[in-house]
Design an enzyme around this catalytic site. Structure first.
Site, PDB file in Angstrom:
ATOM      1  CG  HIS A 130     -23.045  -1.027   3.806  1.00  0.00           C
ATOM      2  ND1 HIS A 130     -22.241  -1.137   2.630  1.00  0.00           N
ATOM      3  CD2 HIS A 130     -24.312  -1.811   3.534  1.00  0.00           C
ATOM      4  CE1 HIS A 130     -23.247  -1.592   1.758  1.00  0.00           C
ATOM      5  NE2 HIS A 130     -24.225  -1.950   2.264  1.00  0.00           N
ATOM      6  CG  ASP A 207     -22.598   5.002   5.733  1.00  0.00           C
ATOM      7  OD1 ASP A 207     -23.670   5.499   5.398  1.00  0.00           O
ATOM      8  OD2 ASP A 207     -22.172   3.619   5.420  1.00  0.00           O
ATOM      9  CD  GLN A 210     -29.668   1.567   6.503  1.00  0.00           C
ATOM     10  OE1 GLN A 210     -30.970   1.856   6.632  1.00  0.00           O
ATOM     11  NE2 GLN A 210     -29.349   0.715   5.574  1.00  0.00           N
ATOM     12  CE  LYS A 233     -29.321   2.272   1.862  1.00  0.00           C
ATOM     13  NZ  LYS A 233     -29.683   0.910   1.610  1.00  0.00           N
ATOM     14  CB  CYS A 373     -23.322  -4.994   2.270  1.00  0.00           C
ATOM     15  SG  CYS A 373     -24.130  -5.275   0.895  1.00  0.00           S
TER      16      CYS A 373
HETATM   17  N1  7TS Z   1     -23.872   2.468   4.178  1.00  0.00           N
HETATM   18  C1  7TS Z   1     -24.880   1.851   4.789  1.00  0.00           C
HETATM   19  C2  7TS Z   1     -24.940   1.846   6.568  1.00  0.00           C
HETATM   20  C3  7TS Z   1     -25.813   1.042   4.256  1.00  0.00           C
HETATM   21  O1  7TS Z   1     -26.901   0.609   4.939  1.00  0.00           O
HETATM   22  C4  7TS Z   1     -25.686   0.991   2.752  1.00  0.00           C
HETATM   23  C5  7TS Z   1     -26.821   0.027   1.951  1.00  0.00           C
HETATM   24  C6  7TS Z   1     -24.786   1.489   2.138  1.00  0.00           C
HETATM   25  C7  7TS Z   1     -23.883   2.294   2.965  1.00  0.00           C
HETATM   26  C8  7TS Z   1     -24.659   1.751   0.873  1.00  0.00           C
HETATM   27  O2  7TS Z   1     -25.796   2.331   0.080  1.00  0.00           O
HETATM   28  P1  7TS Z   1     -26.063   2.596  -1.599  1.00  0.00           P
HETATM   29  O3  7TS Z   1     -27.391   3.295  -1.565  1.00  0.00           O
HETATM   30  O4  7TS Z   1     -24.938   3.094  -2.137  1.00  0.00           O
HETATM   31  O5  7TS Z   1     -26.238   0.995  -1.953  1.00  0.00           O
HETATM   32  N2  7TS Z   1     -27.522  -0.930   2.854  1.00  0.00           N
HETATM   33  C9  7TS Z   1     -28.156  -1.690   2.436  1.00  0.00           C
HETATM   34  C10 7TS Z   1     -28.924  -2.731   3.030  1.00  0.00           C
HETATM   35  O6  7TS Z   1     -28.857  -2.739   4.431  1.00  0.00           O
HETATM   36  N3  7TS Z   1     -29.569  -3.623   2.539  1.00  0.00           N
HETATM   37  O7  7TS Z   1     -29.541  -3.207   1.251  1.00  0.00           O
HETATM   38  C11 7TS Z   1     -28.594  -2.151   1.057  1.00  0.00           C
END
Ligand code: 7TS
Length: 416
Positions: A130, A207, A210, A233, A373
């Site tokens: 990401h 990371d 997910q 999430k 992303c």
């Molecule tokens: N890493 C992964 C693998 C992600 O899927 C996401 C967010 C992030 C980092 C960033 O997370 P945040 O909570 O700091 O924003 N992914 C997604 C997505 O797949 N659709 O919207 C956000």
């Protein structure tokens, strides 16, 4: 004919009653929410925990000399303990509260990276990261002179481990890898990666954005040095998240943000810093959100992460089979549900994913469309964008049916 799972792993109908949002309809239809990879819904217990904080003991933490401030501090620290237990961290001081995964990764990049990287060093990423696990490293590479190297993926959407082995030299100082891809769903062999990285003296950041919501996570078994997660999430509030770090590493790292709470003494000449994790929590933290994250952890733990994982395997297996019925569909990522988390990215002929998402919205079905992303991964897949359905503990096989039925109609509507 595909047999529909009876959903034995979880009592989904009961679970759905815990989520107030499922009481509403959208566009006159029931809400079919297939976008939990973007953000999950929140059970009532999480909403109540935040409300209770504001209604009963709203105060700043770590400073008040009065009862409600003590209660706020106790609840905030109890939430840290819950998160530590959730990922099997050896101590609660290893958990730094952040706004989410993005902030957790930036913390490591700026603090650990700034202090430890120099010209000639390498940062090893993967092709399925990401942007939040790419861009912070680019910013720090520019400042330190370190170079970024990228582990490719195989044509079936798995990490190319032979290439990883070749790229993992003693020049590599940090490996930053996603536990579960937000596009392919691929579950990476993070334990093996940590083991190999440590042999060359590199540290590993995983990371877990997910993964933590969907599978049991044990940072000690994985052997990682850092693990980042997003509360929103995993049934928690937005603005909540955490970084797990090995205590010796966190202690040796310089602060990320400066301000109140992270100091021990301040003069204009010199400042000394607080112990971990407070050294990394400058200013008033997101207190209600952290407490809400604690409630989310309680909620998920009570249901059981093993059972949530089993439910998602059943659901993804059913969805992967049923989606094959749709004309001209391309599904990205590994074939076996056991190799993947709860996301399925796909395209249908040359229908633009945004058109598909808009069409599905008219049926009350929420999916995400776009590059997710993960633009380097889109380039590797040779597409500009994909549609993506993502599943969680509250989704049902009936919702998979609704998705497939609406996709058949989309194919007709767009004239293919
Ligand atoms: N890493 C992964 C693998 C992600 O899927 C996401 C967010 C992030 C980092 C960033 O997370 P945040 O909570 O700091 O924003 N992914 C997604 C997505 O797949 N659709 O919207 C956000």
């Amino acid at each position: 004919m595909v047999t529909k799972p009876k959903v034995q792993a979880l009592d989904v109908e009961k679970i759905r009653q815990d989520f107030p949002i499922f009481q509403r309809t959208v566009r006159g239809k029931r809400l079919v929410y297939l976008d939990s990879a973007a953000t999950s819904h929140k059970p009532k217990s999480v909403i109540d925990a935040e409300r209770e904080f504001y209604e009963r003991f709203n105060a700043n933490v770590h400073r008040g000399a009065y009862l409600i401030a003590e209660e706020a501090t106790a609840a905030y620290e109890a939430a840290r303990e819950k998160v530590a237990k959730f990922v099997n961290a050896p101590c609660k001081e290893c958990i730094v509260f952040t706004r989410g995964t993005t902030e957790a990764i930036n913390l490591v990049a700026y603090s650990w990276g700034w202090a430890n990287l120099k010209e000639g060093d390498e940062i090893l990423l993967t092709e399925m990261e990401h942007h939040s696990n790419i861009v912070p490293w680019q910013l720090i590479a520019e400042r330190t002179g370190a170079k970024i190297k990228v582990v490719p993926i195989t044509d079936d959407g798995l990490l190319d481990i032979d290439a990883f082995d070749r790229l993992l030299t003693e020049r590599v100082k940090i490996v930053a890898v996603t536990h579960v891809s937000n596009v392919l769903g691929t579950i990476n062999p993070v334990q093996e990666i940590c083991c190999k990285a440590h042999e060359v003296g590199a540290v590993v950041l995983v990371d877990g954005a997910q993964a933590a919501p969907h599978l049991p996570v044990d940072v000690q078994a994985i052997g990682c040095d850092f693990y980042a997660l997003s509360g929103h999430k995993m049934c928690g509030p937005t603005g909540s998240g955490a970084l797990y770090g090995r205590k010796e590493l966190l202690e040796a790292m310089p602060p990320f943000l400066g301000g109140g709470e992270m100091i021990r003494t301040v003069t204009f000449e010199r400042t000394t810093f607080n112990d971990v994790p407070y050294k990394f929590e400058a200013g008033t933290p997101a207190i209600a959100q952290a407490i809400g994250l604690g409630a989310a952890v309680d909620y998920l733990t009570k249901i059981g992460m093993e059972r949530i994982r089993a439910h998602e395997i059943e659901l993804v297996a059913y969805a992967l089979e049923r989606l094959q019925e749709v004309d001209d569909i391309t599904i990205y990522g590994a074939a076996l549900p056991e190799q993947r988390g709860g996301v399925i990215a796909f395209n249908i002929g040359d229908i633009h994913p945004h058109d598909l998402a808009t069409f599905l919205d008219a049926h009350g079905i929420c999916i995400r469309a776009g590059h997710h992303c993960a633009q380097p991964l889109m380039r590797r897949l040779n597409v500009a964008a994909t549609a993506r359905a993502s599943f969680y503990l509250y989704n049902t096989p009936d919702e998979v049916d609704a998705l497939v039925e609406a996709l058949h109609q989309a194919v007709k509507f767009f004239g293919r």
